[in-house]
Design an enzyme around this catalytic site. Sequence first.
Site, mmCIF file in Angstrom:
data_model
loop_
_atom_site.group_PDB
_atom_site.id
_atom_site.type_symbol
_atom_site.label_atom_id
_atom_site.label_comp_id
_atom_site.label_asym_id
_atom_site.label_seq_id
_atom_site.Cartn_x
_atom_site.Cartn_y
_atom_site.Cartn_z
ATOM 1 C CB SER A 60 -31.566 13.266 23.121
ATOM 2 O OG SER A 60 -30.374 13.985 22.840
ATOM 3 C CG ASP A 93 -21.356 16.172 27.489
ATOM 4 O OD1 ASP A 93 -22.575 16.095 27.246
ATOM 5 O OD2 ASP A 93 -20.704 17.233 27.356
ATOM 6 N NE ARG A 133 -20.003 8.035 20.773
ATOM 7 C CZ ARG A 133 -19.885 8.979 19.831
ATOM 8 N NH1 ARG A 133 -19.514 8.678 18.607
ATOM 9 N NH2 ARG A 133 -20.171 10.231 20.114
HETATM 10 P P1 ITT Z 1 -27.066 13.590 24.549
HETATM 11 O O1 ITT Z 1 -28.546 13.512 24.666
HETATM 12 O O2 ITT Z 1 -26.381 12.266 24.755
HETATM 13 O O3 ITT Z 1 -26.452 14.674 25.423
HETATM 14 P P2 ITT Z 1 -26.066 15.230 22.322
HETATM 15 O O4 ITT Z 1 -26.257 15.110 20.843
HETATM 16 O O5 ITT Z 1 -26.492 16.503 22.992
HETATM 17 O O6 ITT Z 1 -26.771 13.960 23.003
HETATM 18 P P3 ITT Z 1 -23.275 15.679 23.166
HETATM 19 O O7 ITT Z 1 -23.638 16.913 23.896
HETATM 20 O O8 ITT Z 1 -22.439 14.639 23.859
HETATM 21 O O9 ITT Z 1 -24.554 14.905 22.608
HETATM 22 O O10 ITT Z 1 -22.475 15.955 21.815
HETATM 23 C C1 ITT Z 1 -22.316 17.206 21.291
HETATM 24 C C2 ITT Z 1 -22.410 17.190 19.802
HETATM 25 O O11 ITT Z 1 -21.145 16.828 19.243
HETATM 26 C C3 ITT Z 1 -23.418 16.221 19.191
HETATM 27 O O12 ITT Z 1 -24.709 16.737 19.183
HETATM 28 C C4 ITT Z 1 -22.837 16.044 17.768
HETATM 29 O O13 ITT Z 1 -23.265 17.112 16.945
HETATM 30 C C5 ITT Z 1 -21.346 16.176 18.016
HETATM 31 N N1 ITT Z 1 -20.709 14.862 18.101
HETATM 32 C C6 ITT Z 1 -20.439 14.116 19.195
HETATM 33 N N2 ITT Z 1 -19.833 12.965 18.879
HETATM 34 C C7 ITT Z 1 -19.719 12.964 17.542
HETATM 35 C C8 ITT Z 1 -19.195 12.050 16.583
HETATM 36 O O14 ITT Z 1 -18.678 10.875 16.920
HETATM 37 N N3 ITT Z 1 -19.256 12.394 15.310
HETATM 38 C C9 ITT Z 1 -19.775 13.558 14.902
HETATM 39 N N4 ITT Z 1 -20.289 14.475 15.719
HETATM 40 C C10 ITT Z 1 -20.269 14.183 17.038
#
Ligand code: ITT
Length: 182
Positions: free
Chosen positions: A12, A69, A168
Amino acid sequence: MPQSYDLYFASSNIHKFREAKKILEDFKINLGFFKCELEEIQSHSLLEITKGKALQAFKKCKNPIIVEDDGLSINSLNGFPGPYSSYVFKTIGNKGILKLLNQNRKAKFISIISFHDKKNLEFFESKVYGIISDKIKGKGWGYDPIFIPSESNKTFAQLKNKNELSHRFKALKNFSNWYLGK
Ligand code: ITT
């Protein structure tokens, strides 16, 4: 004519996709966006959450997919927000996190990439160690303005080369090595 992709990134979160697309371009992998809301199971394990998302995403997309994730894990908070990183960002945000911290600011960012197609279900995990800054620095998405990787004294939001050292990037590099050799 519809463009064809090697595989899709189911998420998303457009920011995650944009970074993943750029990273995989260097490995000559053409990534499409499969925008969808994936239900996250309640678990302390990012691996279990990722697995649940990969199974759902493949059912919906019917093409080879990757899902990712992530979790920000803060040492002095015993790993919080970890699997709850998305919810915590939406509720208390970076300002709320900063208020919870004092001297010990050590943290890590974890990424688990899961690939799923008809034959395979594979996981690639990577971590980046660093600290949480004392204030918000730079403009970026998510936790980028407060996370300083240990190789640097700038936050992910301030760095021009985040995509060369992020959690990532490292997980996708492991994935690409496997995917291109399979
Ligand atoms: P999905 O639909 O892919 O699950 P999501 O936003 O819920 O999207 P995640 O649960 O993997 O994604 O990530 C958790 C949170 O961590 C995400 O919403 C961001 O706020 C933060 N996050 C993840 N990777 C990040 C990055 O590279 N830089 C900054 N914040 C990050």
